[in-house]
Design a protein around this motif. Structure first.
Motif, PDB file in Angstrom:
ATOM      1  N   ASN A 404      -7.953  -0.127  33.112  1.00  0.00           N
ATOM      2  CA  ASN A 404      -8.188   0.065  32.008  1.00  0.00           C
ATOM      3  C   ASN A 404      -9.008   1.750  31.617  1.00  0.00           C
ATOM      4  OD1 ASN A 404      -8.966   0.921  28.821  1.00  0.00           O
ATOM      5  ND2 ASN A 404      -8.629  -2.023  28.827  1.00  0.00           N
ATOM      6  N   PRO A 405      -8.774   2.139  31.121  1.00  0.00           N
ATOM      7  CA  PRO A 405     -10.282   4.315  30.634  1.00  0.00           C
ATOM      8  C   PRO A 405     -10.540   3.860  29.564  1.00  0.00           C
ATOM      9  CG  PRO A 405      -8.127   4.946  30.055  1.00  0.00           C
ATOM     10  CD  PRO A 405      -7.327   3.330  30.667  1.00  0.00           C
ATOM     11  N   MET A 406     -11.033   2.944  28.568  1.00  0.00           N
ATOM     12  CA  MET A 406     -11.090   2.882  27.761  1.00  0.00           C
ATOM     13  C   MET A 406     -12.161   2.277  28.417  1.00  0.00           C
ATOM     14  SD  MET A 406      -9.440   3.168  25.328  1.00  0.00           S
ATOM     15  CE  MET A 406     -11.345   2.296  23.960  1.00  0.00           C
ATOM     16  N   PRO A 407     -13.930   3.202  26.709  1.00  0.00           N
ATOM     17  CA  PRO A 407     -15.102   2.885  27.453  1.00  0.00           C
ATOM     18  C   PRO A 407     -15.332   1.513  27.783  1.00  0.00           C
ATOM     19  CG  PRO A 407     -15.079   3.831  25.408  1.00  0.00           C
ATOM     20  CD  PRO A 407     -13.705   3.770  25.768  1.00  0.00           C
ATOM     21  N   PRO A 408     -16.529   1.064  27.963  1.00  0.00           N
ATOM     22  CA  PRO A 408     -16.931  -0.420  28.415  1.00  0.00           C
ATOM     23  C   PRO A 408     -16.655  -1.166  27.118  1.00  0.00           C
ATOM     24  CG  PRO A 408     -18.505   0.986  29.197  1.00  0.00           C
ATOM     25  CD  PRO A 408     -17.945   1.408  29.242  1.00  0.00           C
ATOM     26  N   HIS A 409     -16.457  -2.712  27.933  1.00  0.00           N
ATOM     27  CA  HIS A 409     -15.897  -2.753  26.332  1.00  0.00           C
ATOM     28  C   HIS A 409     -15.789  -4.656  26.873  1.00  0.00           C
ATOM     29  CE1 HIS A 409     -12.392  -2.621  27.013  1.00  0.00           C
ATOM     30  NE2 HIS A 409     -11.534  -2.987  26.839  1.00  0.00           N
ATOM     31  N   TYR A 410     -16.309  -5.884  25.086  1.00  0.00           N
ATOM     32  CA  TYR A 410     -15.552  -7.134  25.663  1.00  0.00           C
ATOM     33  C   TYR A 410     -15.086  -7.290  24.341  1.00  0.00           C
ATOM     34  CZ  TYR A 410     -21.060  -8.201  27.415  1.00  0.00           C
ATOM     35  OH  TYR A 410     -22.190  -8.018  28.351  1.00  0.00           O
ATOM     36  N   PRO A 438     -23.170  -7.908  31.488  1.00  0.00           N
ATOM     37  CA  PRO A 438     -24.013  -9.025  31.630  1.00  0.00           C
ATOM     38  C   PRO A 438     -23.018 -10.708  31.343  1.00  0.00           C
ATOM     39  CG  PRO A 438     -24.664  -8.437  30.079  1.00  0.00           C
ATOM     40  CD  PRO A 438     -24.361  -7.286  30.919  1.00  0.00           C
ATOM     41  N   ASP A 439     -22.402 -11.573  31.261  1.00  0.00           N
ATOM     42  CA  ASP A 439     -21.413 -12.162  31.506  1.00  0.00           C
ATOM     43  C   ASP A 439     -21.963 -12.482  29.703  1.00  0.00           C
ATOM     44  OD1 ASP A 439     -19.953 -12.827  33.048  1.00  0.00           O
ATOM     45  OD2 ASP A 439     -20.614 -14.054  34.318  1.00  0.00           O
ATOM     46  N   ARG A 440     -21.281 -12.490  28.973  1.00  0.00           N
ATOM     47  CA  ARG A 440     -21.713 -13.201  27.119  1.00  0.00           C
ATOM     48  C   ARG A 440     -20.549 -14.360  27.021  1.00  0.00           C
ATOM     49  NH1 ARG A 440     -22.012  -8.613  23.788  1.00  0.00           N
ATOM     50  NH2 ARG A 440     -22.207  -9.610  21.062  1.00  0.00           N
ATOM     51  N   THR A 441     -21.098 -15.231  25.549  1.00  0.00           N
ATOM     52  CA  THR A 441     -19.548 -15.726  24.874  1.00  0.00           C
ATOM     53  C   THR A 441     -19.268 -15.155  23.428  1.00  0.00           C
ATOM     54  OG1 THR A 441     -21.226 -17.507  24.396  1.00  0.00           O
ATOM     55  CG2 THR A 441     -20.539 -17.964  26.316  1.00  0.00           C
ATOM     56  N   CYS A 442     -18.567 -15.492  22.696  1.00  0.00           N
ATOM     57  CA  CYS A 442     -17.687 -14.925  21.768  1.00  0.00           C
ATOM     58  C   CYS A 442     -18.578 -14.780  20.685  1.00  0.00           C
ATOM     59  CB  CYS A 442     -16.642 -15.444  21.715  1.00  0.00           C
ATOM     60  SG  CYS A 442     -15.754 -14.784  19.948  1.00  0.00           S
ATOM     61  N   GLU A 450     -13.866 -11.830  28.122  1.00  0.00           N
ATOM     62  CA  GLU A 450     -13.468 -10.664  28.991  1.00  0.00           C
ATOM     63  C   GLU A 450     -14.241  -9.241  28.898  1.00  0.00           C
ATOM     64  OE1 GLU A 450     -11.469 -11.952  31.340  1.00  0.00           O
ATOM     65  OE2 GLU A 450     -10.702 -13.853  29.684  1.00  0.00           O
ATOM     66  N   LYS A 451     -14.002  -9.084  30.399  1.00  0.00           N
ATOM     67  CA  LYS A 451     -15.458  -7.813  29.674  1.00  0.00           C
ATOM     68  C   LYS A 451     -14.286  -6.740  31.046  1.00  0.00           C
ATOM     69  CE  LYS A 451     -17.784  -9.974  32.745  1.00  0.00           C
ATOM     70  NZ  LYS A 451     -19.730 -10.526  33.602  1.00  0.00           N
ATOM     71  N   ASP A 452     -13.745  -5.451  29.964  1.00  0.00           N
ATOM     72  CA  ASP A 452     -13.024  -4.204  30.937  1.00  0.00           C
ATOM     73  C   ASP A 452     -13.712  -3.078  30.690  1.00  0.00           C
ATOM     74  OD1 ASP A 452     -10.760  -3.538  31.688  1.00  0.00           O
ATOM     75  OD2 ASP A 452      -9.505  -4.662  30.968  1.00  0.00           O
ATOM     76  N   ASN A 620     -17.446  -8.399  40.571  1.00  0.00           N
ATOM     77  CA  ASN A 620     -18.748  -8.296  40.966  1.00  0.00           C
ATOM     78  C   ASN A 620     -19.651  -9.560  41.245  1.00  0.00           C
ATOM     79  OD1 ASN A 620     -18.051 -11.062  39.350  1.00  0.00           O
ATOM     80  ND2 ASN A 620     -19.085 -10.470  37.761  1.00  0.00           N
ATOM     81  N   ASP A 621     -19.176  -9.709  43.032  1.00  0.00           N
ATOM     82  CA  ASP A 621     -19.305 -10.357  43.856  1.00  0.00           C
ATOM     83  C   ASP A 621     -20.543  -9.775  44.573  1.00  0.00           C
ATOM     84  OD1 ASP A 621     -19.512 -11.844  46.296  1.00  0.00           O
ATOM     85  OD2 ASP A 621     -17.529 -12.318  45.909  1.00  0.00           O
ATOM     86  N   PRO A 622     -21.834 -10.323  44.523  1.00  0.00           N
ATOM     87  CA  PRO A 622     -23.217  -9.600  45.307  1.00  0.00           C
ATOM     88  C   PRO A 622     -22.978 -10.240  47.225  1.00  0.00           C
ATOM     89  CG  PRO A 622     -23.976 -11.807  44.003  1.00  0.00           C
ATOM     90  CD  PRO A 622     -22.308 -11.600  43.084  1.00  0.00           C
TER      91      PRO A 622
END
Length: 859
Positions: A404-410, A438-442, A450-452, A620-622
Motif C-alpha cells: 500500500n503506497p499511501m502514507p503510513p496510517h492507522y 506503535p500499537d494503538r486502539t481505536c 490496523e497499521k498500513d 515487526n518481529d524483533p
C-alpha cells in the motif's frame, strides 16, 4: 562531380562478419562524399532501427565534428543479404536432383546470395515478412527465401545478384554458357560486380584458384551480358569494414570463424571512394566503369530517399471495458481493506491516479497485469512486483502489487476511523513504514487499529504529470513463468505475443583472444597495445541472438509485427521471437516483463509444507530483526559458521555476500523500515560507499540518510518545498546528474530556503543511481518472509533452499554431517582464492549455509 552510392554494406549486425560501426559509417560516408549507402546485413535487419536512431541523433546534435560543414549527409537505404533457393528445394519438398554433395557425404540445399533493398515503407514490411518466412518456415539448416515467394512479393523491392555466391557469378565462374548466364540474370533487378581481387579464390575445395585475368574476364563478360539483357550492373567492394586499415581486424574475425587461409587473402572490403572503385575497374571502358560505379546505382535508387521510422503514437493493447473493470476491482479491494469506510485520502489518490491512467490510455496495461497476477495467485504462487510499480495505489488495489503506497496510517476495520497524522509520534520518522507504528486502539470504538502504508509517492512511477508509461516488472515462480507468458496471449484484446529479442556481441576479452590466436598462427609478433587496438575494432560485433528472459512483446489486435520486426523461431518456449532487439521496438509496441524468480517458488513450497500463509507473517518481529546483526536467535555461534556473525544467510538480498553482511552490521536495522533502507543502500550506486557509510559513522541516524529516491521527495516535502521542485530535485539526483553539476541555481536556492543542511546536499553530489523505494519494499517483503521460515521452521526452510537455490551441494554431501562439511570449508577457505576452481569458489559461497543448517540440527 559525380557522387557514388554504395549498395552493399555490412554493419556489426552481420553476425561475426561485419565490422562497420553505425555511427562511424554515417560520418565516414559524409566525409568521403558518398551520397547514399544501402545497409544489407546478412540474414539481418537489426541495424535498421539503430541507423534510424543515429541519423535522428545526428540531425538533432549536428554533424560530425571532423567533417566539413558543406559536406552533404548520405541517404540511407535499407535491405538485407539473403540466400535464395529454387522452389523445389524447400524443406520436405526438396528433390534429389536439386541437392549437392558437400564432400562429406551429406546433402546441402544450393542457395544463392542476393541483396534485397526496400523501395519504400511497404517494401520494408514486405522484406520483414519474407525474412519471417525464412526464419520460420524455411529455416532448415539456414534461413532461405524461395525465389517463387520472393517473386510474388517483389513490387516494392529491388533485388540484386551478389558478386560473391550469387546465382549469376556462380554460373559464370563455373563456365556456364551465355544463355545460362542470361537466364540466371533475368530474375534480378541488378547484377553486382566486385573488384577482381575479391573473386580470386579456389573454385572448389581441392581445385585451382581463379587467375587475375580470368577474374577480369568474368567481370567484363558480366557487364556485356547484362547490357544485352538490359539489366544494370553496379560495382561494390562488398563493404565489411570502413577504413582500409581495418582489414587486419576483418581477417582476424574470419580466421576465428574457420577460414584458415584468409591471413593471406588479398581482397579489399573497405568503404571505397568513387575514385578508388574506378581504379579497380580500369580494365573496363571508361563509360562502362562510370556506369557501374556512378550512374547505375544512382538510377536504381532514384526516388527512394531515407525512410522515416518514427511513429505517431505507441500501439497499446485494448482490452474491452478495461477501465470499467479496473475501477471496479480497485473499489472492491478498497472496501475489503478498509471495510467500514474508505478514508478520504485514499479516495482522493485513487481518483487522481485512475483518471490519469484512463486519460493516457494505460487502463488496459494495468488490467492485463491485474489478470496475470490474479491467475498466478489462484494457482498458489505469489508474484513479486519489481520496479517502481508499487508506487501506484491502483496497482495495490487491483492486486498487482502487495504494498500500500499511501502514507503510513492507522485505520479501523469496524467503525471506519482513520488517522494519517502520524509523523509527530515519538520514534516514528518520515519514510517509515506503517507496520512500525506503535500499537494503538481505536478512540471511537476501542478495537485494535490496523497499521498500513509505505509512503511511496505516485510520481516515482507515473511522473509528475502522471503521463509516464507504466513499467511493470513481475516476478513469477520459475515453474509458473511459461504459463503466465501463455496466459498473456489468451487475454482478449492483447493480440499476438512474441519473446523480446536480444543480441549478444563480442566483448573485449574474447576479441583479444581472437587476435592473439590469429597472430600466433601467422607467426607475427604484436605488442599488447597493437592487439588491443585490433580487438577494439571487433568489440560490438554481433556474436549470437537470443530471447529476453521474460520480456514479451505485445502486438495489439489488428496490428502486424512485420511492420516493425521480422519473427524467428526459438530453441525453447511456446512463442516465437522478435528479430529486433526489444528497445528498438519500444516506440511502437509494449513489452511485458514476465520474469522468473526463485522466491515465489520457495514461498509456495514453504506455505504447503508449514501451513503458514506468507502474507500473514508480521513485519515487526524483533527476533527476526536481530538476525541482521547476530546469530544468537538461531541457537548457534559465529564460530560454527566460519566466523560469520549475521543470521540472514540463505536469504540472498539480506546478506549472502560478505559485502552485504558488512553493510548490514554497520546499519544495524532496528525495524522493517530500516530493512527497506538497507536494501536501498546496497542496491544504489554512490549511495553507501563514501557517502552514507561516512555520514553514519559521523553520527547521523539511518532514517536521516538517503537510501531510496523517494526519501529525497518525502524529505523535501516535509521541509515545506513545492511538490514540483521536490520532484525535479529527486529526478536530478537519482539519475546521477547532481554528480556533474546538475543542480541548478534555482534548485540550490530552494534547498537553502527550506533549510536543507549542507551535508544532505553534498550527499546528492555523490549519488549516481538510486533505487525506487517500491523496489526495496518488494524485495524486503519477499525476503522477510523467507527469513521468518528460516527462524521458525528451519527444517522446511533448509530443505527448500537445497531444492531451489543450492547449486553446488546436494543431500549426499549434507548427510555426511557437520564435521565433513567443516573440513571442506576450512580447506577451501585457507587456500589462495586464485587457486580455487570455479566450482570450488561457488561451493565456498554455499558452505556457510550448509554449516549453519547442520549446526542447527537440520539435515
Amino acid at each position: 562531380m559525380e557522387k557514388r552510392i554504395e549498395l552493399h554494406c555490412h554493419t556489426k549486425m552481420s553476425r561475426l562478419k561485419g565490422l562497420c560501426d553505425i555511427r562511424k559509417i554515417i560520418s565516414k560516408a559524409q566525409e568521403l562524399g558518398i551520397s547514399g549507402i544501402a545497409v544489407t546485413d546478412i540474414d539481418s535487419v537489426q541495424a535498421i532501427p539503430k541507423i534510424s536512431k543515429e541519423l535522428e541523433r545526428a540531425r538533432k546534435y549536428g554533424r560530425h565534428a571532423d567533417i566539413n560543414e558543406d559536406a552533404a549527409p548520405a541517404d540511407f537505404f535499407y535491405g538485407a543479404e539473403v540466400r535464395l533457393v529454387d522452389d523445389e528445394q524447400n524443406g520436405s519438398d526438396r528433390q534429389e536432383g536439386s541437392d549437392e554433395q558437400d564432400g562429406s557425404g551429406s546433402r546441402e540445399t544450393k542457395a544463392y546470395s542476393s541483396v534485397i533493398i526496400a523501395k519504400n515503407a511497404d517494401g520494408i514490411t514486405d522484406l520483414y515478412k519474407l525474412l519471417t518466412e525464412a526464419f520460420t518456415d524455411y529455416s532448415e539448416g539456414f534461413p532461405k527465401i524461395p525465389k517463387g515467394l520472393l517473386a510474388q512479393n517483389r513490387k516494392n523491392l529491388i533485388i540484386g545478384s551478389c558478386a560473391e555466391g550469387g546465382e549469376v557469378s556462380d554460373a559464370l565462374i563455373k563456365g556456364g554458357t551465355d544463355k545460362e548466364a542470361k537466364q540466371a540474370m533475368s530474375f534480378y533487378d541488378f547484377i553486382e560486380i566486385v573488384p577482381h581481387m575479391n573473386i580470386i579464390y579456389p573454385i572448389a575445395s581441392g581445385k585451382r584458384t581463379i587467375t587475375e585475368d580470368e577474374a577480369q574476364g568474368i567481370i567484363s563478360r558480366t557487364v556485356r551480358l547484362a547490357r544485352q539483357n538490359k539489366i544494370p550492373v553496379i560495382a561494390s567492394p562488398d563493404v565489411y569494414y570502413i577504413e582500409k586499415t581495418e582489414k587486419e581486424a576483418f581477417k582476424v574475425l574470419r580466421y576465428a570463424l574457420g577460414n584458415k587461409d584468409l591471413h593471406a587473402w588479398k581482397a579489399d572490403h573497405h568503404l571505397m571512394t568513387g575514385e578508388e572503385l574506378m581504379h579497380e575497374f580500369s580494365f573496363l571502358s571508361e563509360k562502362d566503369a562510370k556506369d557501374v560505379v556512378y550512374r547505375n546505382p544512382a538510377k536504381l535508387v532514384e526516388g527512394i530517399g531515407t525512410l522515416n521510422f518514427k511513429t505517431a503514437e505507441k500501439k497499446y493493447p485494448k482490452v474491452p471495458d478495461a477501465f470499467k473493470k479496473l475501477k471496479k476491482a480497485c473499489k472492491e479491494k478498497a472496501e475489503s481493506v478498509y471495510c467500514a469506510g474508505i478514508p478520504e485520502q485514499v479516495s482522493e489518490r485513487l481518483s487522481t491516479e485512475i483518471n490519469n491512467i484512463k486519460k493516457n490510455g494505460f487502463d488496459s496495461i494495468y488490467y492485463i497485469n491485474h489478470l496475470l497476477v490474479n491467475k498466478s495467485n489462484e494457482a498458489g504462487y505469489l508474484v513479486g512486483t519489481r520496479g517502481s510499480v508499487g508506487a501506484s495505489l491502483v496497482s495495490y488495489l487491483s492486486g498487482i502489487s502487495e504494498m500500500n503506497p499511501m502514507p503510513p496510517h492507522y485505520y479501523c476495520r469496524k467503525c471506519g476511523f482513520s488517522d494519517f497524522n502520524v509523523y509527530g509520534i515519538e520514534g516514528f520518522h518520515v519514510g517509515d513504514a506503517g507496520a512500525d507504528l506503535p500499537d494503538r486502539t481505536c478512540p471511537e470504538c476501542g478495537c485494535a487499529l490496523e497499521k498500513d502504508g509505505f509512503d511511496i509517492p505516485v510520481e516515482t512511477f507515473l511522473g509528475f504529470h502522471f503521463d509516464k508509461e507504466p513499467d511493470f516488472d513481475l516476478n513469477f515462480a520459475k515453474e509458473y513463468q511459461e504459463t503466465a507468458q501463455e496466459e498473456l496471449g489468451k487475454i482478449k484484446g492483447v493480440g499476438s505475443t512474441y519473446y523480446a529479442g536480444t543480441i549478444g556481441s563480442l566483448m573485449e576479452h574474447k576479441a583479444i583472444a581472437f587476435a592473439r590466436e590469429y597472430y600466433k598462427v601467422k607467426k607475427s609478433k604484436r605488442s599488447d597495445e597493437a592487439i588491443l587496438k585490433t580487438a577494439n575494432l571487433l568489440e560490438g560485433v554481433k556474436s549470437y541472438e537470443s530471447r529476453h528472459p521474460g520480456g514479451i512483446i505485445v502486438v495489439p489486435e489488428g496490428e502486424d509485427i512485420n511492420t516493425v520486426s521480422p519473427v524467428q523461431k526459438v530453441d525453447y518456449g511456446p512463442l516465437k521471437k522478435a528479430h529486433m532487439e526489444y528497445w528498438d521496438m519500444d516506440h511502437v509496441f509494449l513489452k511485458f516483463d514476465i520474469l522468473a524468480h526463485s522466491v515465489p517458488t520457495m514461498l509456495r513450497k514453504l506455505k504447503d509444507d508449514t501451513g503458514v500463509d506468507p502474507t500473514d507473517i508480521p513485519l515487526n518481529d524483533p527476533r527476526m530483526i536481530s538476525l541482521f546483526t547476530g546469530v544468537s536467535e538461531l541457537g548457534i555461534t559465529p564460530d560454527q559458521i566460519g566466523g560469520i556473525d549475521i543470521g540472514t544467510l540463505g536469504v540472498s538480498e539480506f546478506g549472502e555476500s560478505s559485502y552485504l553482511r558488512a553493510i548490514s552490521k554497520a546499519v544495524a536495522p532496528a525495524s522493517f523500515s530500516d530493512v527497506v533502507r538497507l536494501l536501498g543502500l546496497t542496491h544504489g550506486t554512490g549511495v553507501w560507499n563514501n557517502n552514507a557509510e561516512i555520514l553514519l559513522s559521523d553520527g547521523k541516524k539511518l532514517y536521516e540518510l538517503i537510501a531510496n529516491r523517494d526519501d529525497i521527495f518525502n524529505y523535501l516535502l516535509s521541509k515545506g518545498m513545492d511538490r514540483k521542485m521536490a520532484f525535479m530535485i529527486m529526478e536530478t539526483v537519482r539519475k546521477g546528474k547532481a554528480c556533474s553539476g546538475g543542480l541548478s541555481a534555482e534548485m540550490l536556492l530552494e534547498l537553502e530556503k527550506c533549510g536543507v543542511p549542507d551535508w544532505y546536499i553534498e550527499s546528492f553530489r555523490k549519488i549516481m543511481y538510486l533505487f525506487p523505494k517500491a523496489h526495496s519494499v518488494n524485495y524486503a517483503l519477499l525476503e522477510w518472509r523467507l527469513l521468518y521460515y528460516k527462524l521458525y521452521h528451519p527444517e522446511h526452510f533448509y530443505r527448500t533452499w537445497l531444492e531451489v537455490r543450492a547449486e553446488h551441494v546436494d543431500m549426499k554431501f549434507v548427510r555426511k554431517g557437520y564435521e565433513h562439511a567443516r573440513k571442506i570449508f576450512d580447506d577451501y577457505n585457507n587456500r589462495p582464492f586464485r587457486k580455487l576452481s570455479e566450482k570450488q569458489r561457488r561451493m565456498l559461497d554455499e558452505l556457510p549455509i550448509v554449516l549453519e543448517m547442520l549446526a542447527r540440527g537440520c539435515c
